[in-house]
Scaffold this active site. Sequence first.
Site, PDB file in Angstrom:
ATOM      1  N   GLY A 167      -6.137  -3.974   4.006  1.00 43.66           N
ATOM      2  CA  GLY A 167      -5.301  -5.065   3.514  1.00 43.66           C
ATOM      3  C   GLY A 167      -6.001  -6.410   3.472  1.00 43.66           C
ATOM      4  N   ARG A 168      -6.667  -6.781   4.562  1.00 43.75           N
ATOM      5  CA  ARG A 168      -7.287  -8.106   4.604  1.00 43.75           C
ATOM      6  C   ARG A 168      -8.601  -8.168   3.836  1.00 43.75           C
ATOM      7  NH1 ARG A 168      -6.675  -5.509   9.168  1.00 43.75           N
ATOM      8  NH2 ARG A 168      -8.432  -4.912  10.517  1.00 43.75           N
TER       9      ARG A 168
ATOM     10  N   LYS B 292       0.828  -1.205   0.000  1.00 45.58           N
ATOM     11  CA  LYS B 292       0.000   0.000   0.000  1.00 45.58           C
ATOM     12  C   LYS B 292       0.859   1.250   0.000  1.00 45.58           C
ATOM     13  CE  LYS B 292      -4.285   1.684   2.052  1.00 45.58           C
ATOM     14  NZ  LYS B 292      -5.378   1.349   2.982  1.00 45.58           N
TER      15      LYS B 292
ATOM     16  N   LYS C 126       6.083  -3.022  13.981  1.00 42.26           N
ATOM     17  CA  LYS C 126       6.873  -2.431  12.904  1.00 42.26           C
ATOM     18  C   LYS C 126       7.735  -1.292  13.430  1.00 42.26           C
ATOM     19  CE  LYS C 126       3.582  -3.375   9.146  1.00 42.26           C
ATOM     20  NZ  LYS C 126       2.702  -2.738   8.133  1.00 42.26           N
TER      21      LYS C 126
ATOM     22  N   HIS D 105      -6.316 -36.962  11.827  1.00 41.49           N
ATOM     23  CA  HIS D 105      -5.177 -37.722  12.337  1.00 41.49           C
ATOM     24  C   HIS D 105      -4.192 -36.822  13.072  1.00 41.49           C
ATOM     25  CE1 HIS D 105      -6.270 -41.457  10.175  1.00 41.49           C
ATOM     26  NE2 HIS D 105      -6.826 -40.607   9.334  1.00 41.49           N
TER      27      HIS D 105
ATOM     28  N   GLU E  36      -6.995 -10.359  13.116  1.00 40.68           N
ATOM     29  CA  GLU E  36      -6.483  -9.000  12.954  1.00 40.68           C
ATOM     30  C   GLU E  36      -7.630  -7.996  12.996  1.00 40.68           C
ATOM     31  OE1 GLU E  36      -2.842  -8.065  10.502  1.00 40.68           O
ATOM     32  OE2 GLU E  36      -4.356  -7.042   9.278  1.00 40.68           O
TER      33      GLU E  36
ATOM     34  N   GLU F 125       9.203  -5.959   4.823  1.00 39.32           N
ATOM     35  CA  GLU F 125       9.372  -7.294   4.252  1.00 39.32           C
ATOM     36  C   GLU F 125       9.253  -7.265   2.733  1.00 39.32           C
ATOM     37  OE1 GLU F 125       7.374  -7.788   8.326  1.00 39.32           O
ATOM     38  OE2 GLU F 125       7.187  -6.447   6.581  1.00 39.32           O
TER      39      GLU F 125
END
Length: 552
Positions: free
Chosen positions: A274-275, A213, A512, A391, A360, A219
């Site tokens: 973002g999400r 953005k 951050k 399992h 979030e 990262e």
Amino acid sequence: MPYKSSVRLDQLPAWRTLLEHRDEIAGQHMRDWFAGRGANSRVENFSLRAAGLYLDYSKNRITEKTRTLLTHLARECNLPAKRDAMWAGENVNVTEQRAALHVALRAPRTMAFHDASGDVSHGVSDTLSRMRAFSDSVRSGAWVGATGKRIRHLINVGIGGSDLGPRMVCDALAVYGRHDLSAHFIANIDPTELARTLPSLDPESTLVVVCSKTFTTLETMTNARTIRAWFVDHGIPESELGRHFVAVSTNAEEAVRFGIRKENVFEFGEWVGGRYSLWSSIGLIIMLYLGARNFEALLAGAHAMDEHFRHAPLEANMPVLLGLLGVWYRNFFDAQTLSIAPYTDALQKLPPYLQQLDMESNGKSVQVDGTPVAWQTAPIIWGEPGTNGQHAYFQMLHQGTTLVPVDFIAVLEPQYDAPGLLDHHRKLLANCFAQSEALLQGGSMATAEQAGGPLGAQRRFDGNRPSNTLVIDKLSPERLGALIALYEHKVFVQAAIWNINPFDQWGVELGKTLCRAIEPELVDPDSLRSDAHDASTASLIRLAGEALKEKR
């Protein structure tokens, strides 16, 4: 503003009545509600269809009275008004003074949406047209790399919402992808993903989509710069990198400074969280891999769920009911987690996607007015595709001491119809339905001789453990779009009940900020001030700094 309230949630009449009702039914077993003539009517009464999805929520610890009281709670919390405020483009993201108009991203062009700055629909439509034109040029071979080679490999560089959504969709719908295109995702700043991915690709036929953005995300930009160096090291001139990089960002100037051509920067509105962003130009990798038609079908499926959420009565509204059931277990049964169990390997990345969407968004301890919450909010989301999960962790679901509601997701039609695979799919569905039945019914696996002894006790199952079953006829782009939108709106419903803002993430921002201070100290541990950090963090910085110094 519908978000303001002078009455605490736990003081509302519906909340207090729900507490009393919880005590009334706490000792009842669900299997008794399925006994006798009422079994079929219970299923009919606690199931519904919307946007191509079928939800059976009859295996929950609820009665008709529970549903009535929960919808009363939703109304007392002004859920309809809060929903309408989001659609109207009001600043429902109150801490950042922004709208949250992700529903506009998948609406038909004939629908208009506005925020405080004016119309947003034309910008959405124009961006979608640009995405379609670019995608078509890459997929047709008109867009080529610096040496004239056709694009065969796609890399999406992003993190969080710029990675999890597109990665999940591309993986889930890989059967719709082109056989001559591969889609790869780089998110973690850990170099492992880069080290495993880049050596297998031909840089001359690779296109990179950098999603950030602000175009300053640590990262993402670290990974993007490393990939840029990889191109140069393999003979691609810096002047030609524009054939191999495009950007998705609200900061076009920074993208151009990186070396991406202005015409190859795909922007989106500041109001796109973002999400909630895979529907925007953040979904460019989806369109490149699956094609414009399938991307638009994904949008159409989400819009169908939007329309259902907006117009269906609360008592027959799929996102509302899922959200209220979550509130029921989180706040009245102290259920701390929710397990997502998709019975298709194609949805293996759905649980981590939903972790971000839910945790979030609703992992908050402060109400929209800044006062602390006095009730539990977001559950921990976790899960694994069936039958693998059976399992691994299903033992705890059946016989553990913790109540864990489960969302089962079943797909009726297999994605692959090669000879012999239908039998696999039949067994898969049988397992899915058997697990929800076992959680409901309980029972004993002990023989008559073992029933009274210690071994018999080990083999008894209490049952009465709740689950929903979502059934999809086919995992198509339309159905996946509807499924994602269903969970988006479910999260919104719960935020409305808990009176929290699901559209900010200040906890992420804090980490951050601290990271920016620590990184230079790892380069020069001697610069570390004695009062800069707590003793534990300072010790870790010195330990890592000395180890990294030996590598230089």
